[in-house]
Scaffold this motif. Structure first.
Motif: not given
Ligand code: UTP
Length: 290
Positions: A9-11, A106-108, A129-131
């Motif tokens: 998930p990278a959205a 970006p619904l979580g 989770n790529p981060d």
């Molecule tokens: P995070 O909560 O770390 O990502 O979600 P975020 O929302 O991008 O970060 P902040 O808190 O605003 O800085 C964990 C992983 O889930 C993905 C993010 O890209 C991340 O790799 N994610 C999160 C989605 O793909 N979609 C979403 O709606 C939320």
């Protein structure tokens, strides 16, 4: 059934890393010379994953570009005789079979995983989770997959956290069943130090079976309208055993500014061409907490 597929998930919006992430996806920030997301793709490939579905958003087309072959660049590198670099660049699209799946809003994290339902089909699969970048003797995901082979039920990664961590991650109540394996009895998202069940948190790697999608569909939208993956894991626990693996290795939260600095220093120290210069630089700074 063997695990062949993974979702990345990278959205997400990457708000913790603003202003860098205003235009640039946080997954494309480079740790030394490799974008953050490539570490996750390499970990998945190194764990035996063959197909990866990257959940992406409209503003992140540059991620797709990174994993596409680049004949122009290959031509230039060949002409200049840069064969090592050429090999490295040409290897990127071949790491795994990649698909890109759009998450419209970006619904979580839970919602992002739900977007991968069609891609996954009826087989067990991994989520990375790529981060979160892992640097482990055995790839972190492989550590989970080995436990899945034995238990045939969902497996999540666990790591020890401090009081600050209880505000950032899902925290579990767990019963130890062997050296590094726990049965997860409950999980709470960002409970804070007072309400945390333990110092064990869920840290961005998972193995699920397709029934997670049903669980995700049923849960109500949680905090700030988002669908939390933690809530779906909590509902799985009501009907089946869920295991946690205390990973062996190091972890960096590269979606956080300080975690990113830590990751950069760690990976730089591991590179022979940088190690002695970096140590020299750090020593010369004559560091003091002023
Ligand atoms: P995070 O909560 O770390 O990502 O979600 P975020 O929302 O991008 O970060 P902040 O808190 O605003 O800085 C964990 C992983 O889930 C993905 C993010 O890209 C991340 O790799 N994610 C999160 C989605 O793909 N979609 C979403 O709606 C939320």
């Amino acid at each position: 059934m063997r695990i062949r597929k993974a979702l990345i998930p990278a959205a997400g919006l990457g708000t913790r890393f603003l202003p860098a992430t205003k235009a640039l996806p946080k997954e494309m920030l480079a740790v030394i010379d490799k974008p953050v997301i490539q570490y996750a793709v390499e970990e998945a490939a190194g764990s035996g994953i063959e197909s990866i579905g990257i959940i992406t958003s409209r503003r992140k087309a540059i991620m797709e570009e990174h994993f596409r072959p680049s004949p122009e660049l290959a031509g230039v590198l060949t002409e200049k005789g840069k064969s090592e670099l050429l090999k490295e660049v040409e290897g990127i699209p071949r790491l795994a079979a990649l698909s890109f799946i759009l998450q419209p809003e970006p619904l979580g994290l839970g919602h992002a995983v739900l977007m991968g339902k069609e891609f996954v089909g009826e087989e067990p699969f991994a989520v990375l989770n790529p981060d979160t970048i892992y640097d482990c003797p055995i790839p972190c995901l492989k550590q989970l997959m080995d436990v899945y082979e034995e238990k045939r039920t969902p497996v999540i990664v666990l790591g020890r956290i401090d009081a600050e961590g209880t505000k950032k991650y899902g925290v579990v109540k767990a019963r130890q069943v062997s050296d590094r394996v726990f049965q997860v009895l409950d999980v709470a998202e960002k409970p804070g130090p007072e309400k945390a069940f333990s110092d064990l948190a869920v840290l961005g790697r998972y193995v699920f079976e397709p029934d997670i999608f049903e669980a995700l569909r049923k849960i109500p939208h949680g905090r700030s309208g988002e669908i939390q993956l933690t809530d779906a894991i909590k509902s799985l626990i009501e009907t089946q055993a869920v295991y946690g693996v205390l990973f062996e290795g190091r972890r960096y939260d590269a979606g956080d500014k300080f975690g990113y600095i830590e990751a950069t220093i760690n990976f730089a120290l591991k590179r022979p061409e940088f190690r002695s210069r970096l140590l020299e630089l750090l020593n010369s700074l004559n560091l003091k907490d002023e």
